[in-house]
Scaffold this motif. Structure first.
Motif, PDB file in Angstrom:
ATOM      1  N   SER A 244       0.847  -1.317  -0.038  1.00 52.92           N
ATOM      2  CA  SER A 244      -0.025   0.086   0.009  1.00 52.92           C
ATOM      3  C   SER A 244       0.726   1.201  -0.110  1.00 52.92           C
ATOM      4  CB  SER A 244      -0.703   0.106   1.236  1.00 52.92           C
ATOM      5  OG  SER A 244      -1.773  -1.127   1.453  1.00 52.92           O
ATOM      6  N   ASP A 246      -0.609   4.702  -0.381  1.00 52.86           N
ATOM      7  CA  ASP A 246      -1.078   5.890   0.335  1.00 52.86           C
ATOM      8  C   ASP A 246      -1.469   5.759   1.773  1.00 52.86           C
ATOM      9  OD1 ASP A 246      -2.283   8.400   0.700  1.00 52.86           O
ATOM     10  OD2 ASP A 246      -4.276   7.710  -0.166  1.00 52.86           O
ATOM     11  N   ILE A 248      -1.185   6.506   5.746  1.00 48.29           N
ATOM     12  CA  ILE A 248      -1.214   7.556   6.666  1.00 48.29           C
ATOM     13  C   ILE A 248      -0.045   7.154   7.747  1.00 48.29           C
ATOM     14  CG2 ILE A 248      -2.603   8.429   8.755  1.00 48.29           C
ATOM     15  CD1 ILE A 248      -3.690   8.779   6.039  1.00 48.29           C
ATOM     16  N   GLN A 262      -6.423   9.003  14.097  1.00 45.93           N
ATOM     17  CA  GLN A 262      -6.126   8.614  12.603  1.00 45.93           C
ATOM     18  C   GLN A 262      -6.246   7.108  12.407  1.00 45.93           C
ATOM     19  OE1 GLN A 262      -5.704  10.355  10.274  1.00 45.93           O
ATOM     20  NE2 GLN A 262      -4.214  12.210  10.516  1.00 45.93           N
ATOM     21  N   ALA A 265     -10.162   6.640  12.393  1.00 47.22           N
ATOM     22  CA  ALA A 265     -10.755   7.134  11.222  1.00 47.22           C
ATOM     23  C   ALA A 265     -10.387   6.185   9.710  1.00 47.22           C
ATOM     24  CB  ALA A 265     -10.299   8.476  10.925  1.00 47.22           C
ATOM     25  N   HIS A 266      -9.092   5.745   9.790  1.00 49.31           N
ATOM     26  CA  HIS A 266      -8.711   4.958   8.269  1.00 49.31           C
ATOM     27  C   HIS A 266      -8.967   3.469   8.845  1.00 49.31           C
ATOM     28  CE1 HIS A 266      -7.310   8.518   6.465  1.00 49.31           C
ATOM     29  NE2 HIS A 266      -6.893   8.874   7.564  1.00 49.31           N
ATOM     30  N   ARG A 267      -9.226   2.989   9.913  1.00 57.03           N
ATOM     31  CA  ARG A 267      -9.287   1.710  10.301  1.00 57.03           C
ATOM     32  C   ARG A 267      -8.036   0.901   9.884  1.00 57.03           C
ATOM     33  NH1 ARG A 267     -15.188   0.125   7.896  1.00 57.03           N
ATOM     34  NH2 ARG A 267     -16.688   1.500   9.213  1.00 57.03           N
ATOM     35  N   VAL A 268      -7.017   1.261  10.654  1.00 60.34           N
ATOM     36  CA  VAL A 268      -5.596   0.924  10.518  1.00 60.34           C
ATOM     37  C   VAL A 268      -5.234   0.402  11.834  1.00 60.34           C
ATOM     38  CG1 VAL A 268      -5.072   1.805   8.349  1.00 60.34           C
ATOM     39  CG2 VAL A 268      -4.525   2.923  10.511  1.00 60.34           C
TER      40      VAL A 268
END
Length: 387
Positions: A244, A246, A248, A262, A265-268
């Motif tokens: 991947s 892109d 965060i 973060q 929000a980005h489910r990581v």
């Protein structure tokens, strides 16, 4: 003639020129200091014997060999010297010198096998005790218990210092090539298929000969060979193909609250931590938040997490405030051109869930997760079946 030479000459060594120089330098360093220290401890007396030169070959050129470990070297040389002295004391007046030499070497081998300290230079120590001359005969048991013991111990200490300083583990303690990171009895995933440790043990028992390589090193070589075969079979898919891009990320001074938001929000489950030059200096995961937040009571986990993320509002505090205080420093990374099969042991056996990918300048380029790896391996397997 060429065919005859190829048949009898050993195969070329696989050690690089740098490794050859490293081993030669170790022998120079080890033998010189051993001789100087031995001479200072026993001025005017016998302070160095020839078999120690043979020991230096093993300790510096083959530090992973079972025959080169400290107990093998010290125990093997000393017990062999004792066998040689005993043979001279008991049979020196009744046996011819050739027979006495053969008896000393053979009993030395038997004693080394019994004490699990097989060391090839021990045979030379036993012969030295028989044919070494009047000085060694006059020394008697002082030859193995003083001269040989001191020489070999000093050389082993030098080998420990030099090998570890030059990137070679010594002593080479036997350990599992694939320890389970979860401390359970299950074998790690990569050895649940293919050959198992029990298979290796059975083959070694059937082989029934001494190998000049440790069992864990042999197992590791077999596993690496399987990975190479897998690459050849499925083609080389590199990290750049599936990572991947892109992503965060966070910096050392990113607040814990911002980093957590973060991730939510980005489910990581992880954020790579980068410096201003976009080089990876750490990685922060959900596990880091749980461990540093003391979130071991599920009934109050929400309250504790809120308190952990909230800024203290004071200048000096022991409470962690930013990502850099809880991140895992110097995480394992891979390069853009690293084959993805090289990541399988890291993720399956070592328990890594995210591996940052860096370019040729060591700058952050992307990240690979376990899900990315599973998907890529599935696709390659599916493509092979379709073909």
């Amino acid at each position: 003639m060429r065919a005859l030479l190829d048949r009898w000459l050993p195969s070329p060594t696989t050690a690089s020129r740098r490794e050859q120089l490293r081993a030669a330098g170790g022998a120079l360093f080890g033998l010189l200091l051993t001789a100087l220290l031995g001479q200072s401890m026993a001025p005017g007396a016998l302070f160095l014997v020839a078999p120690i030169g043979a020991s230096s070959v093993l300790l510096f050129a083959l530090p992973a060999s079972p025959l080169a470990q400290p107990w093998s070297a010290i125990g093997g040389n000393v017990v062999s010297g004792l066998m040689g002295v005993l043979c001279v004391r008991w049979f020196g007046d009744v046996l011819s010198t050739p027979l006495l030499c053969a008896l000393a070497a053979s009993t030395a081998i038997a004693a080394m096998f019994a004490l699990r300290c097989l060391h090839p230079p021990g045979g030379a120590v036993a012969l030295t005790a028989v044919i070494g001359g009047p000085a060694i005969h006059a020394a008697g048991f002082a030859f193995p218990l003083v001269t040989v013991l001191v020489d070999t111990t000093l050389l082993a200490v030098m080998a420990m210092l030099y090998n570890n300083l030059t990137g070679r583990r010594y002593p080479h303690a036997q350990q599992s090539a694939h320890p389970n990171p979860h401390a359970t009895k299950d074998a790690v995933p990569t050895v649940r298929l293919g050959f198992k440790p029990e298979d290796l043990d059975a083959v070694l028992k059937q082989y029934n000969q001494v190998l000049d390589i440790s069992r864990d090193e042999l197992e590791s070589l077999f596993m690496q060979t399987e990975q190479r075969a897998y690459q050849r079979r499925f083609g080389i898919i590199s990290c750049a193909d599936i990572m991947s891009r892109d992503i965060i990320s966070a910096e050392f001074g990113t607040s814990l609250e911002e980093a957590w938001q973060q991730m939510r929000a980005h489910r990581v489950a992880a954020l790579p931590v980068l410096n201003r030059a976009r080089r990876v200096i750490g990685i922060v995961t959900q596990t880091d938040f749980l461990e540093h937040g003391g979130l071991d009571d599920y009934r109050s986990i929400r309250h504790q997490l809120q308190r952990f993320l909230r800024k203290s509002g004071v200048t000096h505090t022991e409470k962690a405030e930013v990502v850099g205080q809880i991140m895992t420093q110097h995480p394992t990374t891979a390069r853009l051109d690293t084959p993805i099969v090289d990541l399988v042991p890291l993720m399956a056996d070592s328990g890594f869930h995210h591996i940052p990918i860096v370019d040729e300048e060591q700058r952050f380029a992307g990240i690979i997760t376990q899900s990315d790896l599973v998907a890529a391996l599935y696709e390659s397997r599916f493509a092979e079946a379709a073909a």
